[in-house]
Design a protein around this motif. Structure first.
Motif, mmCIF file in Angstrom:
data_model
loop_
_atom_site.group_PDB
_atom_site.id
_atom_site.type_symbol
_atom_site.label_atom_id
_atom_site.label_comp_id
_atom_site.label_asym_id
_atom_site.label_seq_id
_atom_site.Cartn_x
_atom_site.Cartn_y
_atom_site.Cartn_z
ATOM 1 N N PRO A 264 0.846 -1.601 0.504
ATOM 2 C CA PRO A 264 -0.007 -0.772 0.002
ATOM 3 C C PRO A 264 0.899 1.054 0.077
ATOM 4 N N ASN A 265 1.681 1.140 -0.090
ATOM 5 C CA ASN A 265 3.256 1.639 0.657
ATOM 6 C C ASN A 265 3.201 2.638 -1.111
ATOM 7 N N LEU A 266 2.880 4.447 -1.113
ATOM 8 C CA LEU A 266 3.345 4.210 -2.868
ATOM 9 C C LEU A 266 4.744 4.258 -2.933
ATOM 10 N N GLN A 267 5.875 4.623 -2.013
ATOM 11 C CA GLN A 267 6.746 4.333 -2.524
ATOM 12 C C GLN A 267 7.394 3.069 -2.957
ATOM 13 N N ASN A 268 6.775 2.051 -3.009
ATOM 14 C CA ASN A 268 6.891 0.548 -2.992
ATOM 15 C C ASN A 268 6.207 0.762 -4.437
ATOM 16 N N ASP A 269 7.058 -0.628 -4.901
ATOM 17 C CA ASP A 269 7.073 -0.539 -6.774
ATOM 18 C C ASP A 269 6.188 -1.733 -7.238
ATOM 19 N N MET A 270 5.651 -2.438 -6.381
ATOM 20 C CA MET A 270 5.233 -3.448 -6.792
ATOM 21 C C MET A 270 4.398 -3.247 -8.083
ATOM 22 N N TRP A 271 3.265 -2.450 -7.323
ATOM 23 C CA TRP A 271 1.651 -1.929 -8.917
ATOM 24 C C TRP A 271 2.430 -1.170 -10.140
ATOM 25 N N ARG A 272 3.642 -0.472 -9.263
ATOM 26 C CA ARG A 272 4.106 -0.456 -10.894
ATOM 27 C C ARG A 272 4.932 -1.578 -11.491
ATOM 28 N N ILE A 273 5.930 -3.163 -11.012
ATOM 29 C CA ILE A 273 5.852 -3.256 -11.851
ATOM 30 C C ILE A 273 5.504 -4.187 -12.682
ATOM 31 N N PHE A 274 3.817 -4.873 -11.539
ATOM 32 C CA PHE A 274 3.181 -5.582 -12.657
ATOM 33 C C PHE A 274 2.092 -4.575 -13.604
ATOM 34 N N GLY A 275 2.061 -3.478 -14.253
ATOM 35 C CA GLY A 275 1.798 -2.467 -14.362
ATOM 36 C C GLY A 275 3.005 -2.574 -15.473
ATOM 37 N N LEU A 276 3.858 -2.368 -15.724
ATOM 38 C CA LEU A 276 4.900 -2.538 -16.906
ATOM 39 C C LEU A 276 5.418 -3.982 -17.214
ATOM 40 N N VAL A 277 4.856 -4.736 -16.543
ATOM 41 C CA VAL A 277 4.831 -6.945 -17.074
ATOM 42 C C VAL A 277 3.321 -6.522 -18.282
#
Length: 195
Positions: free
Chosen positions: A42-55
């Motif tokens: 849930p932390n905006l500084q964590n990139d998990m959902w950006r990783i999913f977005g790219l993938v």
């Protein structure tokens, strides 16, 4: 003896889509004041959902809100359900040794009940660990060789054959470029037939 106020119980319910084939396990959520949604990573500084977005969408900001100040939680939940990806953590109760979100200063007091979790995910064939603390905790529960980052090993847990993946942390404290992390996740999801 650890005092009650120092113990922290996991604040979220697990996310277990009925047909999930992949179980992603992190370590433990950051403190609530850092959250931008009531969901995992849930932390905006964590990139998990950006990783999913790219993938999956070739756009790092795919799961960000229009103002880029939060995440589109419902879109994330729907996406994970369709793709058969479950989320949970390896620690159910912790002590923060430095009062921050760093895994390095997280003492796991109670690990996840993996038997109970897998009973709820009958189609699960792979466990994906999203950091070293998660990997270390899982290895106290299963007999498996630790894979290198981005790779997997195979094990049998209570009669079920599983792949155990060790992925790069999505934390920005883990010093790898976002695109490089996403490429490792993309390969893993392709190997599992999720991408």
């Amino acid at each position: 003896m650890i005092e009650k106020q120092e113990r922290e119980l996991h604040p979220l319910p697990p996310f277990f889509p009925v047909a999930a084939r992949v179980l992603m396990l992190g370590s433990f959520p950051p403190k609530r004041e850092r959250w931008k949604m009531d969901f995992f990573y849930p932390n905006l500084q964590n990139d998990m959902w950006r990783i999913f977005g790219l993938v999956f969408f070739d756009r790092a900001d795919h799961f960000l809100t229009a103002d880029r100040k939060s995440f589109r939680e419902q879109a994330i939940r729907e996406f994970l359900t369709v793709r058969g990806i479950a989320l949970w953590d390896t620690a159910m109760e912790v002590k923060r040794l430095k009062g921050n979100a760093s895994d390095r200063f997280l003492e796991v007091l109670t690990p996840v009940d993996l038997t109970e979790v897998l009973a709820k995910l009958p189609r699960c064939e792979a466990i994906v660990l999203t950091g070293q603390k998660a990997m270390d905790t899982l290895l106290t529960l299963v007999e498996a060789d630790e894979p290198g980052t981005g790779n997997y090993t195979e094990t049998v847990y209570q009669g079920r054959k599983l792949r155990i993946y060790r992925m790069p942390s999505s934390s920005r404290a883990y010093p790898r470029p976002l695109a490089e992390k996403a490429a490792v996740y993309a390969r893993m999801f392709s190997e599992l037939g999720v991408r």
